[in-house]
Design a protein around this motif. Structure first.
Motif: not given
Length: 531
Positions: A347-351, A485-490, A519-525
């Motif tokens: 996995a690439s390092t996100i943070k 679980d913080a893996m994805t979020a809306d 802020d109305i951006t999902s994870k990802p992106p």
């Protein structure tokens, strides 16, 4: 591969081919009270056998099985006599390994599709002959391996599912793990309980019992030190260790001045009364403020805060006798997002995460990480089972660097004061909103609940008008998301009246703010945090 301290005798191994749903498969198995771990796709049959899994699930993946760099499956895994279930790419990898054929279909299938049963099936038993499933593929199996039968198909996919019941090998082109497959849970139950003969015994009670026993065995009569932030993860670790070893545990609370409003006082009050452990409160606010002056880059903030944490922490540790172990609240998303993923490290390092930074030179403790195979909602459930109060268990997720990474740009006392006051209003209003939803629905994580919410202070100012006078002040960004679980979020679809009340209160009650944005951006992106 490593084995978690809480790994029971029954275990399902998920082989990860890089699917966007890879983590979800393990979650679905756990939801059925069967323990599951994830391993990389390059696991050998010998390594797999050493893990003694009760069952194996092959995940989907984005590659074509015929691509030059496509991930492959050790075919000997399919000959171990362990039941195997493959999804999407997992079906294709199984077919290719056993002499079947995978090719391009005339048209790809993405989203809902209707499958029709074409034969008897142990996997699909008890489900309708025609049903909706979730597809996401271009390649598909066109000829099944010897010994397999086709059990369902769609108009575009001749082998929507296949199985060799005698060899206990099963596969689907669709994704049973996603909610959009209407009978997906029934298929997983068929595989786990009827085909594999497993029992739904992985419960919070058994997890606590196994974790406490593992900690006692590991620690013996030595001492343990824990960096206690007051967050859910470190609190649950503290509760587990307190139950296992009592006053052999010392909790060190490093106050860097970057916590939310009134939180240091709340942390000390809770953990001096709730736990029968040694509690050390380190006041390091001034030292952190000096180190962060004029620092803008978020990764540099993290580095400074993490490094100073270890300095403060180990200063206390050196004054304690007999400390051999360091307990940490590392959870699964920490490992994945830090690029230290246990499924191959690809996995690439996100943070970066402060609790994964190596020890300073010349310092070593053996680690105790009882939560490193758990997702956040599982940690919360564990905390409830341990008897922790709701205001700890359902405390908002909070990053180790604290408000420093919710302040974009330099961190100053003025900005900290503004953000603490604004964030307190956000949490007060959305705590009340969540409580109302819970009272109405009886579900703490209903579709209308907000999972995480906070304020962000950007490094810009804008013009406003207050009391017929021109202002030039900061905006506050409201971030509120739905997740488990913080893996994805809306982003949370909050009622307008709630958003309006938050905005009005912040502008009226927080000096230095004249505007509120959502802020109305999902994870990802995006990520949940801004930095």
């Amino acid at each position: 591969m490593t084995q978690a301290a809480t790994s029971p005798d029954q275990k399902v191994i998920v082989v990860d081919f890089g699917a966007q749903y890879g983590q979800l498969i393990a979650r679905r198995v756990r939801d059925l009270h069967v323990y599951s771990e994830i391993v990389p796709c390059d696991v050998s049959a010998e390594e797999m056998q050493a893990e003694k899994p009760s069952a194996i699930i092959l995940s989907g993946g984005p590659a074509s099985v015929y691509a030059e760099d496509a991930p492959s499956l050790d075919p000997e895994i399919l000959s171990l006599g362990i039941p195997v279930l493959g999804f999407c790419y997992g079906q294709q990898a199984m077919a290719a390994a056993l002499g079947g054929t995978v090719g391009h279909t005339d048209a790809g299938e993405y989203g809902p599709a209707s499958i029709v049963r074409t034969g008897a099936s142990e996997l699909l038993a008890g489900t309708p002959d025609e049903q909706t499933v979730w597809m996401s593929h271009r390649d598909a199996v066109t000829a099944v391996p010897a010994g397999f039968t086709v059990t369902s198909s769609t108009a575009a996919c001749p082998v929507a599912s296949m199985e060799n019941a005698e060899a206990r090998l099963f596969a689907t082109q669709f994704h049973p793990e996603v909610r959009h497959t209407e009978c997906g849970s029934a298929m997983l139950e068929n595989f786990l309980f009827k085909i594999c003969g497993l029992k739904p015994t992985w419960t919070m009670g058994s997890i606590i019992e196994e974790s406490v026993a593992a900690i006692r065995k590991q620690v013996g009569d030595k001492r343990v030190i824990l960096g206690l932030s007051g967050g859910v993860d470190s609190s649950v670790v503290a509760a587990l260790c307190a139950r296992a070893i009592g006053r052999q545990l010392t909790c060190v609370f490093v106050n860097h001045g970057l916590l939310r409003k009134n939180e240091p006082e709340e942390v000390e009050e809770v953990f001096t009364r709730q736990f029968d452990v040694d509690f050390v409160h380190v006041h390091a606010e001034d030292r952190y403020a000096a180190l962060l002056a004029d620092v803008v880059e978020p990764e540099e903030k993290r580095r400074i805060i993490g490094s100073q944490f270890w300095k403060e922490f180990f200063t206390v540790a050196q004054d304690l006798d007999g400390v051999q172990f360091l307990a940490q609240g590392t959870i699964y998303p920490d490992i994945i997002e830090s690029g230290a993923r246990k499924t191959g490290g690809k996995a690439s390092t996100i943070k970066s995460h402060h609790n994964l930074i190596p020890f300073p030179e010349g310092v070593h403790f053996d680690l105790i990480e009882p939560l490193d195979h758990f997702f956040k909602d599982e940690v919360r459930a564990l905390g409830t089972a341990l008897g922790l109060p709701d205001h700890i268990v359902h405390r908002q997720p909070f990053p180790g660097p604290g408000l420093a990474i919710r302040i974009i740009g330099t961190v100053t006392l003025e900005k900290l004061s503004i953000l603490k006051d604004a964030d307190a209003i956000v949490r007060e209003e959305l705590d009340a909103y969540n409580a109302a939803v819970f009272e109405e629905t009886g579900e703490r994580n209903s579709e209308r609940s907000v999972w995480q919410y906070f304020a962000v202070l950007p490094d810009v100012k804008s013009v406003g008008v207050m009391g017929d006078e021109r202002t030039y002040a900061y905006p506050i960004i409201l971030r509120a998301v739905e997740s488990s679980d913080a893996m994805t979020a809306d982003w949370a679809k909050l009622p307008y009246e709630v958003l309006g009340r938050i905005s009005s209160r912040i502008v009226a009650e927080v000096p230095g703010v004249n505007r509120v944005a959502y802020d109305i951006t999902s994870k990802p992106p995006a990520t949940i945090e801004w930095e």
